[in-house]
Motif scaffolding. Structure first.
Motif, short mmCIF file in Angstrom:
data_model
loop_
_atom_site.label_atom_id
_atom_site.label_comp_id
_atom_site.label_asym_id
_atom_site.label_seq_id
_atom_site.Cartn_x
_atom_site.Cartn_y
_atom_site.Cartn_z
N THR A 160 43.33 37.94 47.39
CA THR A 160 42.46 36.92 46.78
C THR A 160 43.13 35.56 46.84
N SER A 161 42.32 34.54 46.86
CA SER A 161 42.87 33.17 46.80
C SER A 161 42.66 32.62 45.38
N LYS A 162 42.12 33.46 44.48
CA LYS A 162 41.66 32.90 43.20
C LYS A 162 42.64 33.01 42.05
N GLU B 262 38.98 42.53 45.56
CA GLU B 262 38.65 43.87 46.07
C GLU B 262 37.22 43.99 46.58
N LYS C 117 32.68 43.08 36.39
CA LYS C 117 32.89 41.78 35.74
C LYS C 117 31.66 41.27 34.98
N1 LIG Z 1 31.92 33.26 51.26
C1 LIG Z 1 33.21 32.96 51.26
N2 LIG Z 1 33.63 31.73 51.56
C2 LIG Z 1 34.94 31.43 51.54
N3 LIG Z 1 35.91 32.30 51.21
C3 LIG Z 1 35.56 33.55 50.89
C4 LIG Z 1 34.20 33.95 50.90
N4 LIG Z 1 34.15 35.24 50.53
C5 LIG Z 1 35.40 35.62 50.29
N5 LIG Z 1 36.26 34.62 50.51
C6 LIG Z 1 37.71 34.67 50.35
O1 LIG Z 1 38.08 36.00 50.42
C7 LIG Z 1 38.83 36.41 49.30
C8 LIG Z 1 38.52 37.86 49.00
O2 LIG Z 1 37.17 38.00 48.56
P1 LIG Z 1 36.81 39.18 47.57
O3 LIG Z 1 35.42 39.01 47.16
O4 LIG Z 1 37.22 40.45 48.21
O5 LIG Z 1 37.80 38.95 46.36
P2 LIG Z 1 37.71 37.84 45.20
O6 LIG Z 1 36.46 37.12 45.29
O7 LIG Z 1 38.96 37.07 45.26
O8 LIG Z 1 37.77 38.77 43.93
P3 LIG Z 1 36.66 39.85 43.48
O9 LIG Z 1 37.06 41.18 44.05
O10 LIG Z 1 36.77 39.85 42.02
O11 LIG Z 1 35.37 39.39 44.02
C9 LIG Z 1 38.43 35.46 48.22
O12 LIG Z 1 39.48 35.31 47.28
C10 LIG Z 1 38.18 34.17 49.01
O13 LIG Z 1 39.37 33.46 49.20
#
Ligand SMILES: Nc1ncnc2c1ncn2[C@@H]1O[C@H](COP(=O)(O)OP(=O)(O)OP(=O)(O)O)[C@@H](O)[C@H]1O
Ligand SMILES: [Mg+2]
Length: 657
Positions: free
Chosen positions: A85-87, A105, A310
């Motif tokens: 994750t980047s968050k 995830e 969530k």
């Molecule tokens: N539509 C998008 N545009 C830009 N970056 C994205 C996009 N979707 C995902 N990402 C990048 O990919 C990462 C992984 O996405 P993912 O949804 O798996 O995890 P998350 O959003 O960090 O956490 P969660 O599992 O709680 O959703 C994100 O943290 C983000 O940096």
């Protein structure tokens, strides 16, 4: 038959693909969960336009295109890994979450149970990346032409988890769930443009750059304008804003209830209870309010990491959130109802409002400003204006003439202006207005009817000439005032209103220690039980402040020397006993406000008119005019509605065949 013991088998680390499948079970329950996760990613990426395309309720295809920040190739490759994750970066970030995602995830989980493709570009000069994953196995990574943003396409969802696939419902049901997520997100982010197509048919096209009100109208139609009122609460711990339905417009379903905490759509029992408690008795059995509320709270005060989906959160201080919401919603409803009814802002006469941190337990003796008083005396209570034989007091509803009485039961200092008999004042007003007062039922109007003169009807001085915003049409069954105002036809519970006004005025004079009393030449003697005597002895100061001067007369007998002016002698015993009963409920330690509130309620209840009481036009107007003037709430002292209203549209709808 031999049974395998699981513990006898060798312990092994599961393969990554199986781990992902297990995790996917929690995150991806149905096609709508994929839509939710991808929408959240698009919103976190700062998209202003999101396009959702679905085939067969998402069972065959889900594709979400956004114009957000996109990713470069290395980030895109990492993004589809689990726990990437980047968050968030470290543990502390878990309590500073401002994004919708943070678990890292979702993409990996979705990719584990589908044919998954991501096209993404963060910089058009470097081209876009395409990644294709089948059932969790990376199949292709390559370059492709694609504008800035991201497009995720999910096909054949659950193709490798047949058990899940079997649980999917009909296309219509799955589509409904998907729509629900888009509606939720679009309400939380009205500035974003959302489009939804199903089997190439456009189902939703919500233009961006909107505010919540317009978004509600885009989704639910113009009618909602009539039903909703704005709420806005700015407080350091918890801010909220949005729309709630007027108390008179409840629904029989919970369908239109949306709560967003820091832009996240969540379910929270404490928030819901807070809102329902705020509505209190405005809601009948099986009735539900509409609400669209955006709450903002410091992220460190909440825990969003409760469930992989969530949608649940925990508040550090659940009780406080509940109290703030119920207090503020209740206040907003009263003000809103009042504004709607009278067409202007009302300043309520109220007991001091409970602090939000609320529920402060105070010892009874500390909570009341009684230090200066001594039991059995009536200091503080404004000493009697008139001294009279208690027996001269006629029973309620049968006073001979207003002229022979004192003019006001309660005088409020800031309102003390020259008085004028009500009949005169109303007459002069009607003459000026050139109106003829007519009555649907009840006696011929001669101002305050001689026979029907109701005790305590003239509560403030000077008496307002007549109500400004409401026009009295008549009386129904000696119980309800029929009136009309801008909102439509109104039925007002006259006794509840009278009691409300008496209560509000009594509270005000009590706070100022200016309760007007009537003194008996010959004390009234009260014979109490031993328990009641103890309680009365303990409560003499409180009673004195409220206008009841009571002193011990030996044994369990007490002498009552004064009572509040709004009561009659024949009510004294009943009222004092009822006050004592309520004090028992509070125990030794009670909340000052609450105790006083209860005393005021008892006095108002007994001081108010009977439940059936014939009123003249002028008497009804007098009540309503005072209501307007005092700005009293639209709810009874028991928090039940005082009135019901019918708009012209509602009436016409019901009469249409
Ligand atoms: N539509 C998008 N545009 C830009 N970056 C994205 C996009 N979707 C995902 N990402 C990048 O990919 C990462 C992984 O996405 P993912 O949804 O798996 O995890 P998350 O959003 O960090 O956490 P969660 O599992 O709680 O959703 C994100 O943290 C983000 O940096
Ligand atoms: Mg995510």
């Amino acid at each position: 038959m031999t049974q395998t013991s699981f513990t006898e088998n060798k312990v092994k680390i599961l393969p990554e693909s199986l781990i992902n499948k297990i995790a996917a079970g929690e995150v991806v329950e149905r096609p709508a969960s994929v839509v939710k996760e991808l929408l959240e990613n698009a919103i976190d990426a700062g998209a202003t336009e999101v396009q959702v395309s679905i085939k067969n309720g998402g069972k065959d295809l889900i594709s979400i295109l956004d114009n957000g920040c996109g990713m470069n190739e290395s980030n895109a490759q990492l993004a589809v890994e689990r726990h990437a994750t980047s968050k968030i970066i470290d543990e502390e970030d878990l309590f500073r979450i401002r994004t919708l995602g943070f678990r890292g995830e979702a993409l990996a989980s979705i990719a584990a149970v589908s044919h998954f493709e991501i096209l993404t570009c963060n910089d058009e000069s470097h081209g876009a990346t395409r990644i294709f994953i089948k059932g969790g196995c990376l199949e292709q990574v390559g370059k492709i032409g694609f504008p800035k943003g991201t497009k995720v396409t999910v096909e054949r969802l659950f193709y490798n988890t047949p058990a899940r696939l079997k649980f999917l419902k009909t296309t219509a049901t799955e589509l409904q769930h998907i729509q629900q997520h888009i509606v939720q997100k679009s309400l939380a982010h009205p500035h974003i443009c959302f489009r939804l197509t199903h089997n190439r048919q456009m189902l939703l096209n919500l233009s961006g750059g909107q505010d919540l009100k317009t978004r509600i109208q885009q989704l639910f139609g113009e009618d909602f304008k009539e039903i909703l009122m704005t709420v806005n609460h700015e407080e350091t711990y918890l801010q909220f804003s949005g729309f709630i339905s007027f108390p008179s417009k409840p629904r029989t379903s919970r369908r239109w209830q949306y709560i967003f905490v820091n832009e996240r759509n969540i379910k929270s029992p404490s928030i819901n209870h807070g809102i329902y408690d705020g509505y209190g008795t405005f809601l009948g059995k099986g009735q539900h309010p509409i609400f669209f509320l955006n709450l903002h709270i410091d992220p460190s005060e909440i825990d969003v990491n409760v469930h992989p989906a969530k949608t649940e959160i925990r508040f550090r201080n659940n009780q406080l959130v509940h109290t703030i919401l119920s207090d503020q919603i209740s206040r907003a409803l009263k003000e809103g109802a009042s504004r709607r009814f009278f067409g202007r802002e009302h300043s309520h006469v109220q007991m001091p409002h409970t602090e939000v941190s609320g529920q402060i337990e105070l010892p009874m003796e500390d909570s009341l400003p009684l230090e200066e008083f001594h039991s059995g005396d009536t200091p503080g209570a404004r000493k009697t204006v008139h001294t009279k034989e208690a027996r001269e007091l006629p029973p309620r509803g049968s006073l001979k003439s207003t002229a022979s009485r004192r003019k006001t039961t309660f005088l409020q200092e800031n309102r003390t202006v020259q008085t004028k008999p009500v009949r005169e004042s109303l007459k002069s007003h009607n003459e000026i207005q050139g109106t003829t007062v007519s009555s649907l039922s009840g006696p011929v109007d001669t101002g305050f009817a001689e026979v029907n003169d109701v005790r305590n009807l003239r509560l403030i001085e000077p008496l307002p000439e007549s109500p400004k915003k409401i026009h009295v049409l008549g009386q129904f069954r000696k119980k309800y005032i029929i009136a009309e105002n801008d909102a439509g036809l109104v039925l007002i519970d006259q006794r509840a209103l009278h009691e409300r006004l008496l209560y509000d005025i009594y509270v005000e004079v009590l706070q100022k220690k200016e309760v007007s009393v009537q003194t008996f030449k010959a004390s009234l003697l009260l014979e109490l039980s031993p328990q009641e005597s103890v309680l009365l002895e303990q409560s003499m100061e409180l009673l004195a402040l409220s206008g009841f001067a009571v002193s011990p007369f030996g044994g369990s007998t007490f002498a009552v020397n004064t009572i509040p002016e709004c009561l009659n002698e024949d009510q004294v015993e009943k009222v004092i006993r009822e006050i004592l009963d309520r004090l028992v409920l509070f125990g030794k330690r009670g909340q000052g406000d609450e105790i006083l509130k209860d005393v005021c309620q008892v006095v108002a209840k007994h001081g108010a008119m009977f439940s059936e009481q014939e009123l003249t036009q002028s008497e009804m107007e007098c009540l309503l005019a005072q209501w307007e003037e005092l700005g009293s709430p639209m709810s009874s002292i028991k928090e039940a509605p005082i009135l019901v209203e019918f708009s012209l549209q509602e009436l016409e709808k019901r009469l249409r065949h």
